[in-house]
Design a protein around this motif. Structure first.
Motif, PDB file in Angstrom:
ATOM      1  N   UNK A   1      -4.753  21.682  69.851  1.00  0.00           N
ATOM      2  CA  UNK A   1      -3.360  21.096  70.411  1.00  0.00           C
ATOM      3  C   UNK A   1      -3.887  19.625  70.862  1.00  0.00           C
ATOM      4  N   UNK A   2      -3.749  18.873  70.015  1.00  0.00           N
ATOM      5  CA  UNK A   2      -4.363  17.345  70.252  1.00  0.00           C
ATOM      6  C   UNK A   2      -3.449  16.165  70.468  1.00  0.00           C
ATOM      7  N   UNK A   3      -2.059  16.216  70.364  1.00  0.00           N
ATOM      8  CA  UNK A   3      -1.178  15.339  70.364  1.00  0.00           C
ATOM      9  C   UNK A   3       0.110  15.911  70.906  1.00  0.00           C
ATOM     10  N   UNK A   4       0.951  15.212  71.851  1.00  0.00           N
ATOM     11  CA  UNK A   4       2.377  15.532  72.021  1.00  0.00           C
ATOM     12  C   UNK A   4       3.110  14.430  71.731  1.00  0.00           C
ATOM     13  N   UNK A   5       4.466  14.472  71.059  1.00  0.00           N
ATOM     14  CA  UNK A   5       5.371  13.796  70.942  1.00  0.00           C
ATOM     15  C   UNK A   5       6.485  14.134  72.079  1.00  0.00           C
ATOM     16  N   UNK A   6       6.857  13.311  72.784  1.00  0.00           N
ATOM     17  CA  UNK A   6       7.939  13.246  73.797  1.00  0.00           C
ATOM     18  C   UNK A   6       9.103  12.708  73.601  1.00  0.00           C
ATOM     19  N   UNK A   7      10.110  13.436  73.155  1.00  0.00           N
ATOM     20  CA  UNK A   7      11.449  12.721  73.120  1.00  0.00           C
ATOM     21  C   UNK A   7      12.040  12.297  74.289  1.00  0.00           C
ATOM     22  N   UNK A   8      12.137  11.084  74.767  1.00  0.00           N
ATOM     23  CA  UNK A   8      12.717  10.728  76.157  1.00  0.00           C
ATOM     24  C   UNK A   8      14.085  10.564  76.230  1.00  0.00           C
ATOM     25  N   UNK A   9      14.900  10.459  74.880  1.00  0.00           N
ATOM     26  CA  UNK A   9      16.504  10.694  74.975  1.00  0.00           C
ATOM     27  C   UNK A   9      16.722  11.063  73.529  1.00  0.00           C
ATOM     28  N   UNK A  10      17.909  11.616  73.420  1.00  0.00           N
ATOM     29  CA  UNK A  10      18.347  12.175  72.203  1.00  0.00           C
ATOM     30  C   UNK A  10      19.367  11.519  71.978  1.00  0.00           C
ATOM     31  N   UNK A  11      19.724  10.182  72.522  1.00  0.00           N
ATOM     32  CA  UNK A  11      20.628   9.279  72.200  1.00  0.00           C
ATOM     33  C   UNK A  11      20.144   8.263  71.350  1.00  0.00           C
ATOM     34  N   UNK A  12      21.023   7.578  70.243  1.00  0.00           N
ATOM     35  CA  UNK A  12      20.493   6.583  69.557  1.00  0.00           C
ATOM     36  C   UNK A  12      21.465   5.397  69.547  1.00  0.00           C
ATOM     37  N   UNK A  13      20.778   4.047  69.419  1.00  0.00           N
ATOM     38  CA  UNK A  13      21.851   2.969  68.954  1.00  0.00           C
ATOM     39  C   UNK A  13      21.809   2.756  67.679  1.00  0.00           C
ATOM     40  N   UNK A  14      21.372   3.465  66.830  1.00  0.00           N
ATOM     41  CA  UNK A  14      21.608   3.451  65.571  1.00  0.00           C
ATOM     42  C   UNK A  14      22.147   4.932  64.792  1.00  0.00           C
ATOM     43  N   UNK A  15      22.426   4.517  63.356  1.00  0.00           N
ATOM     44  CA  UNK A  15      22.854   6.314  62.667  1.00  0.00           C
ATOM     45  C   UNK A  15      22.533   6.102  61.588  1.00  0.00           C
ATOM     46  N   UNK A  16      21.124   6.372  61.493  1.00  0.00           N
ATOM     47  CA  UNK A  16      20.549   6.081  59.877  1.00  0.00           C
ATOM     48  C   UNK A  16      20.922   7.373  59.135  1.00  0.00           C
ATOM     49  N   UNK A  17      21.143   7.039  58.121  1.00  0.00           N
ATOM     50  CA  UNK A  17      21.838   8.182  57.107  1.00  0.00           C
ATOM     51  C   UNK A  17      20.898   9.375  56.922  1.00  0.00           C
ATOM     52  N   UNK A  18      19.677   9.257  57.216  1.00  0.00           N
ATOM     53  CA  UNK A  18      18.577  10.275  56.758  1.00  0.00           C
ATOM     54  C   UNK A  18      18.402  11.200  58.015  1.00  0.00           C
ATOM     55  N   UNK A  19      18.873  10.582  59.075  1.00  0.00           N
ATOM     56  CA  UNK A  19      18.791  11.360  60.387  1.00  0.00           C
ATOM     57  C   UNK A  19      19.841  11.730  61.256  1.00  0.00           C
TER      58      UNK A  19
ATOM     59  N   UNK B   1       3.333  16.329  81.381  1.00  0.00           N
ATOM     60  CA  UNK B   1       2.300  15.600  80.634  1.00  0.00           C
ATOM     61  C   UNK B   1       1.010  15.945  81.319  1.00  0.00           C
ATOM     62  N   UNK B   2       0.882  16.155  82.589  1.00  0.00           N
ATOM     63  CA  UNK B   2      -0.528  16.430  83.373  1.00  0.00           C
ATOM     64  C   UNK B   2      -1.106  17.764  82.539  1.00  0.00           C
ATOM     65  N   UNK B   3      -0.040  18.741  82.588  1.00  0.00           N
ATOM     66  CA  UNK B   3      -0.417  20.055  81.967  1.00  0.00           C
ATOM     67  C   UNK B   3      -1.079  19.934  80.470  1.00  0.00           C
ATOM     68  N   UNK B   4      -0.493  18.783  79.727  1.00  0.00           N
ATOM     69  CA  UNK B   4      -1.195  18.879  78.383  1.00  0.00           C
ATOM     70  C   UNK B   4      -2.322  18.128  78.416  1.00  0.00           C
ATOM     71  N   UNK B   5      -2.580  17.151  79.334  1.00  0.00           N
ATOM     72  CA  UNK B   5      -3.795  16.305  79.497  1.00  0.00           C
ATOM     73  C   UNK B   5      -5.094  17.408  79.984  1.00  0.00           C
ATOM     74  N   UNK B   6      -4.577  18.345  80.804  1.00  0.00           N
ATOM     75  CA  UNK B   6      -5.528  19.344  81.454  1.00  0.00           C
ATOM     76  C   UNK B   6      -5.900  20.090  79.947  1.00  0.00           C
ATOM     77  N   UNK B   7      -5.140  20.344  79.072  1.00  0.00           N
ATOM     78  CA  UNK B   7      -5.343  21.208  77.823  1.00  0.00           C
ATOM     79  C   UNK B   7      -6.342  20.496  76.864  1.00  0.00           C
ATOM     80  N   UNK B   8      -6.586  19.237  76.988  1.00  0.00           N
ATOM     81  CA  UNK B   8      -7.130  18.351  75.978  1.00  0.00           C
ATOM     82  C   UNK B   8      -6.568  17.545  75.187  1.00  0.00           C
ATOM     83  N   UNK B   9      -5.209  17.280  75.433  1.00  0.00           N
ATOM     84  CA  UNK B   9      -4.201  16.499  74.621  1.00  0.00           C
ATOM     85  C   UNK B   9      -4.815  15.062  74.771  1.00  0.00           C
ATOM     86  N   UNK B  10      -5.001  14.380  73.710  1.00  0.00           N
ATOM     87  CA  UNK B  10      -5.417  12.901  74.184  1.00  0.00           C
ATOM     88  C   UNK B  10      -4.454  11.930  73.616  1.00  0.00           C
TER      89      UNK B  10
END
Ligand code: SAM
Ligand code: SF4
Ligand code: SF4
Length: 340
Positions: free
Chosen positions: A11-29, A53-62
């Protein structure tokens, strides 16, 4: 020691979606007219996000990447960056954005401690931009890219999803543009993620085709070799330009995948295509300790067997991942909710 899954993937990386809202409407998404968005009360507050995030840092996520939806729509995002930047051990903090709101925010994000920026940009033609995103915002994105450079971000990346018949005649001009902008371009294959309800196999331009088209106009591209857990295969052109190709659809890289994903409402997924989620919001709001939170995450990662893109690639008859009706019932299946 990093936490590993049964296939040995850390477990090396975490992607955090901070919002599900968007100001574009890309046709593939986000190709539809209307969406079910997450209720505001369920979205994690900044302090809650920092706790997770602190929990992930403690697990070695960089590596930690802020994404969305459109992350710059989240109010006071630099404040979140400031909270994340003081967590020890220090994360490498990155942002993926469509760039529309980047110009006014680039400098405060940099000062807050953001290390790297990736801007998504599929076309340099204004009317085509409108057709692909359903918003007239190309100039804002270009201003955002310039502002990121002025704010001192180096190693800026530009991500372009290549869709046949929409922007696949722009590979050369995107490469030239990125080179002039001092950014590294990455071509992304069109993926059949949740939300891509209009996905069709024949709209995918494969990494092999992208490479051969680039070589036809720009000469031989030399592979730069071992990419570790990074999604892009990188190439060097004779003029010194380096670019990447992300072959998630035709040559998936699940075997090296070290990424977890957190939705804005605190659901942890171990794969972009995965169905199982772990409710970290409930845990945080129940007042678990940092150690208990880390234990929950580690326990989930240790049973992870996901190979979502590889399994999709092995299907004989590939069609959109989930129908619109399923997305309406469960917005967590959406790419813009899960975080790209
Ligand atoms: N809104 C921000 C942006 O566009 O950069 C961040 C979230 S977006 C979901 C993250 C990335 O996912 C973008 O680079 C976008 O192009 C990519 N993406 C979305 N749908 C995709 C699809 N069907 N296939 C490949 N990439 C996709
Ligand atoms: Fe486009 Fe990103 Fe918004 Fe999806 S989340 S519609 S890729 S800008
Ligand atoms: Fe990782 Fe899942 Fe993507 Fe494969 S499909 S690379 S396991 S997130």
């Amino acid at each position: 020691m990093p936490t590993r899954d049964p296939l040995g993937r850390p477990l090396g990386a975490l992607r955090i979606s901070v919002t599900d809202r968007c100001n574009l409407r890309c046709g593939y998404c986000m190709p539809e007219d209307a969406y079910e968005f997450l209720p505001h009360r369920e979205v994690l507050r900044f302090e809650e996000l920092a706790t997770v995030a602190r929990a992930f840092a403690a697990l070695g996520v960089e590596k930690l990447r802020l994404t969305g939806g459109e992350p710059l729509l989240r109010r006071d995002l630099p404040e979140l960056v400031r909270l994340l930047a003081v967590i020890e051990p220090r994360f490498e903090l990155a942002l993926t954005t469509n760039g529309v709101l980047l110009a006014p925010l680039a400098s405060s994000l940099r000062q807050a401690g953001l290390d790297r920026v990736t801007v998504s940009l599929d076309t340099l033609d204004r009317s085509r931009f409108v057709a692909m995103t359903r918003r007239d915002a190309l100039d804002d994105v270009l201003r955002g890219l310039a502002a990121a450079r002025d704010a001192g971000f180096s190693a800026i990346k530009i991500d372009s999803v290549v869709v046949r018949g929409q922007n696949d005649d722009e590979l050369g001009s995107l490469l030239e543009f990125a080179r002039r902008a001092g950014a590294e371009l990455r071509f992304i294959e069109y993926m059949d993620v949740g939300g891509a309800t209009h996905w069709r196999p024949d709209a995918v331009v494969s990494a092999a085709e992208i490479l051969s088209r680039v070589e036809r106009t720009h000469g031989p591209a030399t592979a730069l070799g071992d990419r570790g857990a990074a999604p892009a295969e990188r190439y060097l052109l004779a003029d010194g330009t380096v670019f990447g190709v992300i072959a998630s659809t035709t040559r998936p890289f699940c075997r090296a995948c070290d990424r977890g994903r957190l939705t804005a409402d605190g659901q942890f997924f171990t794969c972009l295509y995965g169905r199982e989620k772990l409710d970290l919001r409930a845990a945080v709001r129940d007042g678990v300790t940092d150690e208990e939170l880390a234990y929950l995450v580690a326990a989930r990662w240790q049973v992870r067997s996901d190979r979502g893109a590889e399994l999709r690639a092995s299907l004989a008859d590939r069609a959109p991942l989930v129908p619109l009706s399923a997305l309406r019932r469960d917005p967590h299946l959406e790419m813009h909710t899960r975080g790209g």
